[in-house]
Design an enzyme around this catalytic site. Structure first.
Site, PDB file in Angstrom:
ATOM      1  N   ASP A 178      40.153  48.565  40.372  1.00  0.00           N
ATOM      2  CA  ASP A 178      41.187  47.595  39.599  1.00  0.00           C
ATOM      3  C   ASP A 178      41.848  48.367  38.800  1.00  0.00           C
ATOM      4  OD1 ASP A 178      42.169  45.216  38.581  1.00  0.00           O
ATOM      5  OD2 ASP A 178      40.369  44.825  37.341  1.00  0.00           O
ATOM      6  N   CYS A 226      41.416  43.741  43.434  1.00  0.00           N
ATOM      7  CA  CYS A 226      41.574  42.262  43.286  1.00  0.00           C
ATOM      8  C   CYS A 226      42.862  41.984  43.213  1.00  0.00           C
ATOM      9  CB  CYS A 226      40.773  41.816  41.984  1.00  0.00           C
ATOM     10  SG  CYS A 226      41.347  43.009  40.621  1.00  0.00           S
ATOM     11  N   ARG A 258      40.743  34.219  48.495  1.00  0.00           N
ATOM     12  CA  ARG A 258      40.608  33.182  47.194  1.00  0.00           C
ATOM     13  C   ARG A 258      40.826  31.851  47.497  1.00  0.00           C
ATOM     14  NH1 ARG A 258      41.839  35.762  42.192  1.00  0.00           N
ATOM     15  NH2 ARG A 258      40.950  33.686  41.603  1.00  0.00           N
ATOM     16  N   HIS A 305      35.668  37.572  35.753  1.00  0.00           N
ATOM     17  CA  HIS A 305      36.474  36.990  36.830  1.00  0.00           C
ATOM     18  C   HIS A 305      35.642  36.398  37.872  1.00  0.00           C
ATOM     19  CE1 HIS A 305      39.833  36.178  38.657  1.00  0.00           C
ATOM     20  NE2 HIS A 305      40.631  37.203  38.574  1.00  0.00           N
ATOM     21  N   ARG A 348      42.380  30.451  32.404  1.00  0.00           N
ATOM     22  CA  ARG A 348      42.687  32.022  32.377  1.00  0.00           C
ATOM     23  C   ARG A 348      42.625  32.127  30.742  1.00  0.00           C
ATOM     24  NH1 ARG A 348      45.479  36.314  36.116  1.00  0.00           N
ATOM     25  NH2 ARG A 348      43.519  35.759  37.281  1.00  0.00           N
ATOM     26  N   GLN A 389      37.051  35.407  41.234  1.00  0.00           N
ATOM     27  CA  GLN A 389      37.512  36.519  42.461  1.00  0.00           C
ATOM     28  C   GLN A 389      36.406  37.276  42.995  1.00  0.00           C
ATOM     29  OE1 GLN A 389      40.541  38.358  42.300  1.00  0.00           O
ATOM     30  NE2 GLN A 389      39.498  39.208  43.917  1.00  0.00           N
TER      31      GLN A 389
HETATM   32  N1  NVA Z   1      41.281  43.303  35.190  1.00  0.00           N
HETATM   33  C1  NVA Z   1      42.604  42.671  35.550  1.00  0.00           C
HETATM   34  C2  NVA Z   1      42.332  41.789  36.511  1.00  0.00           C
HETATM   35  C3  NVA Z   1      43.600  41.133  37.001  1.00  0.00           C
HETATM   36  C4  NVA Z   1      43.234  39.980  38.152  1.00  0.00           C
HETATM   37  C5  NVA Z   1      43.205  41.966  34.107  1.00  0.00           C
HETATM   38  O1  NVA Z   1      42.181  41.595  33.479  1.00  0.00           O
HETATM   39  O2  NVA Z   1      44.238  42.119  33.995  1.00  0.00           O
HETATM   40  N1   CP Z   2      43.304  38.775  41.395  1.00  0.00           N
HETATM   41  C1   CP Z   2      43.758  37.878  40.535  1.00  0.00           C
HETATM   42  O1   CP Z   2      43.267  37.234  39.769  1.00  0.00           O
HETATM   43  O2   CP Z   2      45.303  37.882  40.667  1.00  0.00           O
HETATM   44  P1   CP Z   2      46.358  36.969  39.485  1.00  0.00           P
HETATM   45  O3   CP Z   2      46.295  37.572  38.578  1.00  0.00           O
HETATM   46  O4   CP Z   2      47.574  37.296  40.377  1.00  0.00           O
HETATM   47  O5   CP Z   2      46.013  35.646  39.473  1.00  0.00           O
END
Ligand code: NVA
Ligand code: CP
Length: 303
Positions: A222, A261, A289, A128, A101, A131
């Protein structure tokens, strides 16, 4: 599939992932475990926070008979200037797969270029994919397929980008309601349109959230401020205010399913009433997931 960096890497494999995930899910409900990754190890590098991605990947590896190592990027030599290439080459000598990540999508592409084991994108600024593959599995489970329309309302962010590509790939109509200047990535939109022409999916982008959700079977939203965008918080809050998924907006569609998500900022992009309401499938999304990631891991790291 050798890496899963963009959802496009799963082209032609999605149905197989869904079937395998359904099998893993059914087995787990019966208390059966398929130890397909015995003695295999997944390194998990996190530059950003995570609850679902971290836990579902780690549990998936355990239940598949393997092991996962959590690596906070801030505690690695990466932080002190070791290159992504050296990190990729060294980790490839120890582990059987790397999940990462990261802030910059390009860094994950770079990792994939140097790694000799599969690299999985656990979220970047651009995409993502895990997801959205899991979300498509949830839609397939709830709706029996991909007929119908998904409306994404809010920020044209990483999740929105992968949803555009994913919906185009499976032939599901998608409309995005977002304020001017906060749309999805231009290159991704072009690619999604190119794929949609072949699969028959309709793609629409509008500034009007009511128009976006009209006739929608699913409304997805989101956060308005993604990880790394904290400095833009105030201006984003102003821009997105008319895009809240609330009872009034949802009433413009006909009893749609509600997806997010997670994590959610309750009272901002979505109200409690809708997030906890009868149409909400967000907890099924989160659960899936685990099952879908098992399928992804088994495909990439299995025999
Ligand atoms: N769009 C959000 C998704 C988190 C799972 C982010 O990137 O923070
Ligand atoms: N939806 C998702 O990726 O959640 P986290 O940021 O908790 O991993």
């Amino acid at each position: 599939m050798s890496h899963l960096i963009s959802i496009l890497d799963a082209e032609g494999k999605l149905e197989a992932v869904f079937e395998m995930a359904a099998d893993f899910k059914a087995d787990l409900k019966e208390g059966r475990f398929q130890e397909r990754l015995r003695h295999r190890t997944l390194a998990m590098i996190f530059e950003k926070s995570s609850t679902r991605t971290r836990v579902s990947f780690e549990v998936a590896m355990t239940q598949l008979g393997g092991h996962a190592i959590y690596l906070g990027a801030g505690e690695m030599q990466l932080k002190r200037g070791e290159t992504i290439g050296d990190t990729a080459r060294v980790l490839s000598r120890y582990v059987d797969g790397i999940m990462i990540r990261a802030y910059r999508h390009g860094d994950v592409v770079e990792l994939g270029r140097h790694a000799t084991v599969p690299v999985i994108n656990g979220l970047t600024d651009l995409e993502h994919p895990c997801q959205v593959i899991s979300d498509l599995f949830t839609i397939r489970e709830k709706k029996g397929g991909f007929d119908g329309k998904l409306a994404y309302v809010g920020d044209g962010n990483n999740v929105c980008n992968s949803l555009l590509l994913g919906c185009a790939m499976v032939g599901m109509d998608i409309s995005v309601g977002r304020p001017e200047g906060y749309g999805p990535d231009g290159g991704i939109l072009e690619k999604a349109q190119e794929i949609a022409e072949k699969t028959g999916a309709a793609i629409a982008i509008t500034e009007d959230p009511r128009e976006a959700v009209k006739g929608a079977d699913i409304i997805y939203t989101d956060v308005w401020v993604s990880m790394g965008q904290e400095a833009e918080k105030e201006e984003r809050m102003r821009a997105f205010k008319p895009y809240q998924v609330n009872a009034e907006l949802v009433s413009a569609a006909d009893e749609p399913l509600i997806m997010h998500c997670l994590p959610a900022k309750r009272g901002y992009e979505i109200t409690d009433e809708i997030l906890d309401g009868p149409g909400s499938i967000v907890l099924d999304q989160a659960e899936n997931r685990l099952h879908v990631q098992k399928a992804i891991l088994a495909m990439l790291m299995g025999e």
